[in-house]
Enzyme design. Structure first.
Site, short mmCIF file in Angstrom:
data_model
loop_
_atom_site.label_atom_id
_atom_site.label_comp_id
_atom_site.label_asym_id
_atom_site.label_seq_id
_atom_site.Cartn_x
_atom_site.Cartn_y
_atom_site.Cartn_z
N HIS A 1 61.55 -46.98 32.26
CA HIS A 1 62.61 -46.79 33.72
C HIS A 1 63.95 -45.83 33.32
O HIS A 1 63.61 -45.60 31.98
CB HIS A 1 63.50 -48.52 32.90
CG HIS A 1 63.14 -50.26 32.66
ND1 HIS A 1 62.22 -49.68 31.49
CD2 HIS A 1 63.16 -50.91 33.37
CE1 HIS A 1 61.74 -51.58 31.89
NE2 HIS A 1 62.03 -52.27 32.77
N ASP B 1 65.92 -45.52 30.50
CA ASP B 1 64.95 -45.99 28.75
C ASP B 1 65.17 -44.25 28.37
O ASP B 1 64.98 -44.02 27.63
CB ASP B 1 63.77 -46.58 28.47
CG ASP B 1 62.99 -47.64 29.37
OD1 ASP B 1 64.24 -48.39 29.77
OD2 ASP B 1 62.24 -47.20 30.22
N GLU C 1 52.11 -59.76 33.69
CA GLU C 1 52.72 -60.99 32.88
C GLU C 1 52.06 -61.24 32.14
O GLU C 1 52.45 -62.16 32.01
CB GLU C 1 53.84 -59.38 31.64
CG GLU C 1 54.24 -59.92 30.80
CD GLU C 1 55.24 -59.25 30.10
OE1 GLU C 1 55.78 -58.00 31.18
OE2 GLU C 1 56.62 -59.46 29.82
C1 XLS Z 1 60.67 -58.19 31.10
C2 XLS Z 1 59.85 -57.05 31.83
C3 XLS Z 1 60.37 -56.23 32.09
C4 XLS Z 1 59.54 -55.66 32.93
C5 XLS Z 1 59.62 -53.46 33.30
O1 XLS Z 1 60.47 -59.49 30.59
O2 XLS Z 1 58.36 -57.31 31.71
O3 XLS Z 1 60.09 -55.35 30.59
O4 XLS Z 1 58.17 -55.13 32.64
O5 XLS Z 1 60.99 -53.99 33.68
NI NI Z 2 57.17 -56.72 31.99
NI NI Z 3 58.59 -59.61 29.28
#
Ligand code: XLS
Ligand code: NI
Ligand code: NI
EC number: 5.3.1.5
Length: 435
Positions: free
Chosen positions: A100, A103, A267
């Site tokens: 990001h 970061d 994810e």
């Molecule tokens: C948060 C998300 C974040 C994204 C990127 O839960 O997983 O880390 O992957 O903004």
């Molecule tokens: Ni994520």
């Molecule tokens: Ni996450």
């Protein structure tokens, strides 16, 4: 100066190795289904967890020992940290990383100062990419941490928050392009609501659609050709996130005419928070041609939040790899959106965690390839659905049979052909044969 002087490049030593600082299954050059493991898996290190994770939780401050980090929000510290990141990624042998904007570089006291900070660190990132050959899997903008986004970014009730977020995405796209990023991700951190009593849901989602189009238009304008990705998550931080799961995201993309420009970044821990399995989310996105990339992690069955743990479950990795082999991944990758536990505070734990995750996926890849080569599940599936291959089934699928035709057919036949067993237990046993 080295941040990890005692660590040499992590090597593949094979399944019999007892060295926890070696790969037992991830051999980047090993060919699987005609492609190297490296190209199948496209592993990526998540900058926010690995370089910025402090180990803090709601009950206490950070625990991580990071000798290279002076703890300041200076650009110098950020540049130094970026160099350490690349030493880590290079020694680990991951081909990609993801970040990001906030970061990698500190947020300044104004937008222009933040942009300047980001440019300064991006210069180091570029040098380090060129030095090591590590590439950028994706960039993104943090549109959720700063209090100005308390009501959301593109879905805020405050038009200025939308404008600020747009400015941030513009810059993040420019930097991602400059660094050769292969994708650009939107995770709607605070795009959702806590109560409908204060929320104009339609207006907010319309604004989110507008926001994505602005990003697509700007990418075209600057010649950024990376893949746009949207990352589903059902809750946390808000009670209801607009991108709650793959189905909700795909519906959003269709409703706002964005499917030509976006795919999904799925994810694992978000899938389970949504009450789905990772395999379900992958299959759902994949069957619609919208599977783009994955954030590989895992949750904890006993804990109902986004614990972002490193994935070590080979069964799960095998399920994931079955989908990735079926639908393909490039230009996406396997991004470890995962953090070491608060108790695993030493720098070396960063190596153990990533090695464990990479080995689990490498093993999953090999097992998935073996399952595909045997084709037993495919055979079962073909057999299970064979009533659709001819006769009335084929007529329905091809649109030749209307309801009257179905009635005529059934009046004549009287009762349906006998059903066959679903054989779930046999199939689960079969799956275990490969493990
Ligand atoms: C948060 C998300 C974040 C994204 C990127 O839960 O997983 O880390 O992957 O903004
Ligand atoms: Ni994520
Ligand atoms: Ni996450």
């Amino acid at each position: 100066m080295s941040a990890f002087p005692e660590i040499k490049k992590i090597r593949f030593e094979g399944p019999d190795s007892k060295n926890p600082l070696a790969f037992r299954f991830y051999d980047e050059n090993e060919m699987v289904e005609g492609k190297s493991m490296k190209d199948h898996l496209r592993f990526s290190v998540a900058y926010w967890h690995t370089m910025r994770g402090s180990g803090s939780d709601p009950f206490g401050p950070g625990t991580m020992v990071r000798p290279w980090d002076d703890g300041s929000e200076s650009v110098e510290n950020a540049c130094n940290r970026a160099r350490v990141a690349f030493e880590f990624i290079e020694k680990l042998g991951a081909p990609y990383y993801a970040f990001h904007d906030r970061d990698v570089a500190p947020e300044g006291s104004s937008l222009s100062e933040s942009n300047k900070n980001l440019d300064a660190v991006a210069k180091v990132l570029k040098e380090e990419q060129e030095r090591t050959g590590v590439k950028l899997l994706w960039g993104t903008a943090n549109l959720f941490s700063n209090p100005r986004f308390m009501h959301g970014a593109s879905t805020s009730c405050n038009a200025d928050a939308f404008a600020f977020a747009g400015a941030q995405v513009k810059k993040a796209l420019e930097v991602t392009k400059e660094l050769g990023g292969e994708n650009y991700v939107f995770w709607g951190g605070r795009e959702g609501y806590q109560t409908l009593l204060n929320t104009d849901l339609k207006r907010e989602i319309d604004h989110m659609g507008r926001f994505m189009h602005l990003a697509v238009d700007y990418a075209k304008k600057i010649g950024f050709t990376g893949q746009f990705l949207i990352e589903p998550k059902p809750k946390e931080p808000t009670k209801h996130q607009y991108d709650s799961d793959a189905a909700a995201c795909i519906n959003f993309l269709r409703a706002y005419d964005l499917t030509d420009h976006f795919k999904l970044n799925i994810e694992t821990n978000h899938a389970t928070l949504a009450g789905h399995t990772m395999a379900h989310e992958l299959e759902y996105a994949g069957m619609q041609g919208l599977l783009g990339s994955i954030d590989a992690n895992t949750g904890d069955l006993m804990l109902g939040w986004d614990t972002d743990q490193f994935p070590t479950n080979v069964y799960l990795a095998t399920e994931v790899m079955l989908s990735l082999l079926k639908y393909g991944l490039s230009p996406g990758g396997v991004n470890f959106d995962a953090k070491v536990r608060r108790e695993s505070f030493e720098p070396i734990d960063l190596f153990y965690s990533h090695i464990g995750g990479m080995d689990a996926f490498a093993r999953g890849l090999k097992i998935a390839a073996a399952i595909r080569a045997d084709g037993e599940f495919d055979k079962f599936l073909a057999q299970r659905y064979n009533s659709w291959d001819e006769g009335i089934g084929a007529q329905i699928e091809s649109g030749q049979a209307d309801l009257a035709a179905l009635e005529t057919y059934m009046l004549e036949k009287g009762e349906i052909a006998p059903n066959a067993s679903g054989r779930q237990e046999m199939l689960e046993g079969l799956f275990n044969r490969y493990m």
